[in-house]
Enzyme design. Structure first.
Site: not given
Length: 289
Positions: A14, A16, A40, A64-66, A129, A133
């Site tokens: 990622g 970040l 999992d 995260a789904y970004t 999004y 969040k």
């Protein structure tokens, strides 16, 4: 907290997460990283086993789904990653002694504003999004965890992965001009700086919700222009309105984050986004040479 152990979910790949891993390793921490979430991750027993095996002092959730526009078509998947998974992680944290650090976004804000957004301002997200969040934030806060830190941030750029600044530099090296939106204004944030500021908050034993970003504000057009100036790339940047660059998801028109609470807690004033862009571009171009 030198020498403690951090588990960074998403730290292998990622944008970040990789900066967090580098920063905390440099600070003397033992760091364990994971890739993107596997199936999992939604299995409380399997995720709990991961936590128990490593026994971290701090868990950083950068999963995260970004994909903002794709989320409009994949709302179930976005919610699964951005809302369901944080709640599972939070419930596991309630039975364990680690500090949980969760990252959220300026996209929780919508509507019109003229002053930087504060933590206590009511979110009004206008896209899937942003809504998912915000749902993740609410799920975690509802658990009333004793050692939870939520960091809202924005407009990330940094080393190791594709990002807006890198994309602009690549486009302008292949083209003489580029059109960039000027009527969306936010807080550009350099991931190595965000990682350092996250460490500052950990050292201050911060809890609750914080806005963390580089100082100042910019439109996407201004961010692109500064990146190109810093790189010495000759390219005409044409400012256009959001209506001229239609996207499926609605973006915040003004989502500049107020970081005063962060500074009051840590004593640290974030450096300007302009300085951060120049640092990033210098590092990128030096590596290329």
């Amino acid at each position: 907290m030198s020498g403690t152990k951090a588990l960074i979910l998403g730290g292998e790949t990622g944008l970040l997460g990789m900066s967090l891993a580098a920063t905390f390793e440099d600070a003397g921490w033992e760091v364990i990283t994971t890739p993107r979430p596997s199936d999992d991750a939604w299995n409380p027993a399997a995720l709990g086993e991961l936590l128990d095996r490593h026994a971290p002092d701090v868990v950083f959730n950068t999963w995260a789904y970004t994909q903002v526009d794709l989320a409009e078509d994949e709302s179930d998947q976005a919610r699964r990653v951005n809302a369901v998974l944080p709640e599972i992680l939070g419930r596991l944290a309630s039975d364990r002694s680690f500090k949980l650090v969760h990252y959220s976004t300026d996209f929780v804000f919508g509507g019109k504003a003229e002053t930087p957004r504060k933590e206590e301002e009511k979110p009004t997200p206008e896209c899937v999004y942003g809504r998912t969040k915000f749902e993740g934030e609410r799920a975690l806060l509802a658990l009333d965890l004793p050692d939870l830190l939520i960091i809202r941030t924005a407009w990330l750029f940094g080393p190791g992965k594709k990002n807006f600044v890198r994309t602009m530099l690549d486009l302008c090296r292949r083209n003489n001009c580029v059109s960039v939106v000027h009527d969306q204004v936010g807080s550009p944030t350099y991931t190595p700086d965000l990682a350092k500021y996250s460490l500052d908050l950990i050292r201050a034993d911060a809890k609750g919700l914080y806005h963390v970003a580089n100082a100042g504000r910019a439109s996407w057009c201004e961010l692109a222009s500064e990146a190109l100036r810093s790189a010495g790339v000759s390219c005409e940047v044409t400012a256009i309105a959001s209506s001229e660059y239609p996207q499926k998801a609605k973006r915040p028109g003004f989502s500049v984050l107020d970081t005063e609470k962060f500074t009051e807690t840590t004593g640290v004033t974030p450096r300007s986004w302009v300085q951060a862009v120049r640092d990033y571009v210098y590092r990128e171009t030096t590596q290329e040479d």
